[in-house]
Design an enzyme around this catalytic site. Structure first.
Site, PDB file in Angstrom:
ATOM      1  N   TYR A 126       0.814  -1.211   0.000  1.00 23.61           N
ATOM      2  CA  TYR A 126       0.000   0.000   0.000  1.00 23.61           C
ATOM      3  C   TYR A 126       0.850   1.266   0.000  1.00 23.61           C
ATOM      4  O   TYR A 126       0.352   2.371  -0.146  1.00 23.61           O
ATOM      5  CB  TYR A 126      -0.876  -0.011   1.255  1.00 23.61           C
ATOM      6  CG  TYR A 126      -2.270   0.513   1.039  1.00 23.61           C
ATOM      7  CD1 TYR A 126      -3.319  -0.367   0.745  1.00 23.61           C
ATOM      8  CD2 TYR A 126      -2.564   1.861   1.139  1.00 23.61           C
ATOM      9  CE1 TYR A 126      -4.594   0.097   0.564  1.00 23.61           C
ATOM     10  CE2 TYR A 126      -3.852   2.328   0.950  1.00 23.61           C
ATOM     11  CZ  TYR A 126      -4.860   1.441   0.668  1.00 23.61           C
ATOM     12  OH  TYR A 126      -6.132   1.905   0.492  1.00 23.61           O
ATOM     13  N   LYS A 193       0.629 -13.687   6.261  1.00 22.73           N
ATOM     14  CA  LYS A 193       0.678 -14.796   5.290  1.00 22.73           C
ATOM     15  C   LYS A 193       2.136 -15.260   5.255  1.00 22.73           C
ATOM     16  O   LYS A 193       2.769 -15.346   4.202  1.00 22.73           O
ATOM     17  CB  LYS A 193       0.189 -14.278   3.927  1.00 22.73           C
ATOM     18  CG  LYS A 193       0.038 -15.325   2.870  1.00 22.73           C
ATOM     19  CD  LYS A 193      -1.267 -16.095   2.946  1.00 22.73           C
ATOM     20  CE  LYS A 193      -1.300 -17.207   1.931  1.00 22.73           C
ATOM     21  NZ  LYS A 193      -2.458 -18.089   2.058  1.00 22.73           N
ATOM     22  N   ASP A 227      -6.030 -15.594   5.032  1.00 19.48           N
ATOM     23  CA  ASP A 227      -7.193 -16.193   4.356  1.00 19.48           C
ATOM     24  C   ASP A 227      -8.084 -16.917   5.359  1.00 19.48           C
ATOM     25  O   ASP A 227      -9.315 -16.797   5.333  1.00 19.48           O
ATOM     26  CB  ASP A 227      -6.769 -17.112   3.195  1.00 19.48           C
ATOM     27  CG  ASP A 227      -5.507 -17.909   3.490  1.00 19.48           C
ATOM     28  OD1 ASP A 227      -4.905 -17.687   4.549  1.00 19.48           O
ATOM     29  OD2 ASP A 227      -5.128 -18.760   2.669  1.00 19.48           O
ATOM     30  N   ASP A 251      -6.484  -3.129   5.231  1.00 16.44           N
ATOM     31  CA  ASP A 251      -7.453  -2.447   4.379  1.00 16.44           C
ATOM     32  C   ASP A 251      -8.606  -3.389   4.042  1.00 16.44           C
ATOM     33  O   ASP A 251      -9.786  -3.034   4.166  1.00 16.44           O
ATOM     34  CB  ASP A 251      -6.727  -2.003   3.102  1.00 16.44           C
ATOM     35  CG  ASP A 251      -7.620  -1.230   2.165  1.00 16.44           C
ATOM     36  OD1 ASP A 251      -8.343  -0.342   2.654  1.00 16.44           O
ATOM     37  OD2 ASP A 251      -7.607  -1.512   0.957  1.00 16.44           O
TER      38      ASP A 251
END
Ligand code: NAD
Length: 373
Positions: A126, A193, A227, A251
């Site tokens: 980002y 992750k 996830d 986000d």
């Protein structure tokens, strides 16, 4: 005590939402001195200024340390990636705090949601470090990747970089733990992750684990892959408390969190740094509803409630929050998005200012303004 606050009404529906929010905040009896300053796309068009983020806004926030901001439209193709991102970078507002608390009157799929999302605001994909397809930057990076890692990047690719630092990770995770302690929260969950992005997310996770050790016995800690987090939050949001995430996951999960509590119209936020705090709704300027007195003011108003709590006006915050809760439970003054959520006919919907009036009336009904007691 009178609080001096920078007020940036914003673009699109921002001015309507800000007006409704200011009226409700003032109705608590807490005194504010608003330093009103314009920024954004409408400001640029009106004044001919070449920047949507005038220096005066930054200086005012640095002086007052508090700002309430409506959403700002990012002018397309005028050089600024996002005014909001620029503001966060200018003031180093490194932590984005987004509480997702479900009001009883809006409980549809879940009975209880009371999460706080703490999103890192300055790093990660980002950060806007990108190289355009066909640029010299892409060529150079592709060469380095080939030479160092023996991996080929497809011809004609564009590239974004994902910087994650130990400094940035430590700062945000520590912020999340300190927030948990200040707000009597029991658990911090670090989202990542790291199984795939071993170096970037791996560093975030390793740092989070180190910081967590400093808080052992005070606040619980766990980590969860992003996830899986999405699925767990949809299935059992009540199992989570404070979530700390790198920028991009933050986000995305923020919008998931907004969905759990009734949509973007219900999702408040604060961008926090050492130089000051900017309170703002999670949603954007919803320009197609501009001037219609239609959209939900509660995301911005609840950002105002966060501000009241942070400045030590807890009683006023509680009164305002209770009044919002009562109005939502009564279901007579709901904006179109909430009617839709609850399956009520669209003709039952009220406008932005009507909902603000109902909240003010509810506060009056409940008692004298705090400052007059
Ligand atoms: P948006 O959040 O403005 O609107 C998307 C949709 O969400 C709207 O069409 C509407 O259906 C709903 N919605 C949003 N706010 C609502 C409210 N208060 N009540 C009821 N429904 C609401 O997102 P967008 O259309 O992608 O962005 C519009 C502009 O806002 C863009 O220029 C974008 O850059 C900017 N933006 C600003 C901020 C910010 O100021 N922090 C955040 C996101 C987007």
């Amino acid at each position: 005590m009178r609080y001096r606050v920078t007020l940036v009404p914003g673009d699109g529906t921002g001015p309507e939402l800000t007006e409704a929010t200011v009226r409700c905040l003032e109705a608590t009896g807490v005194e504010f001195e608003w330093e009103r300053l314009d920024a954004g796309a409408d400001y640029m068009e009106r004044t001919g200024d070449t920047t949507p983020l005038p220096q005066g806004v930054i200086d005012s926030i640095k002086r007052n340390k508090l700002a309430l901001k409506g959403p700002l439209t990012t002018p397309i193709g005028k050089g600024f990636r996002s005014v909001n991102v620029a503001l966060r970078q200018e003031l180093d507002l490194y932590a984005c705090v987004r509480p997702c608390k479900l009001f009883k009157g809006l409980a549809t799929r879940h009975d209880r949601v009371d999460l706080v999302i703490v999103r890192e605001n300055t790093e990660d994909l980002y950060a806007g470090i990108e190289f355009e397809r066909g640029s010299a930057g892409v060529k150079e990076i592709s060469d380095v990747v080939d030479r160092r890692l023996g991996k080929k990047i497809h011809e004609g690719s564009a590239i974004s970089l994902k910087p994650i630092s130990e400094f940035g990770s430590r700062r945000i995770v520590r912020f999340a733990f300190e927030y948990a302690i200040r707000n009597h929260r029991r658990k911090v969950t670090a989202i990542h992750k790291a199984n795939i992005m071993k170096f970037t997310d791996g560093l975030f996770l390793e740092t989070a684990r180190q910081v967590a050790r400093e808080y052992e016995g005070k606040v619980e800690f766990e980590d969860l892959i992003v996830d899986n987090t999405c699925m767990q939050l949809v299935l059992k949001p009540e199992a989570y408390d404070v979530l700390v995430l790198p920028n991009l996951y933050g986000d995305i999960i923020s919008d998931l969190g907004a969905g759990l509590i009734g949509g973007l119209g219900m999702a408040p936020g604060a961008n926090v740094g050492d130089l000051g705090t900017v309170y703002e709704p999670t949603h954007g300027s919803a320009p197609r509803y501009q001037g219609l007195d239609k959209v939900n003011p509660l995301a911005e108003l609840l950002s105002g409630v966060m501000m009241l709590r942070d400045i030590g006006e807890a009683q006023a915050a509680e009164r305002l929050e209770n009044a919002i809760g009562q109005v939502l439970e009564r279901r007579t003054h709901l904006t179109y998005d909430l009617c839709r959520l609850l399956g009520l006919p669209p003709e039952k919907a009220v406008g932005t200012s009507d909902l603000a009036d109902a909240i003010i009336l509810e506060m009056e009904r409940a008692g004298q303004p705090v400052a007059m007691r």
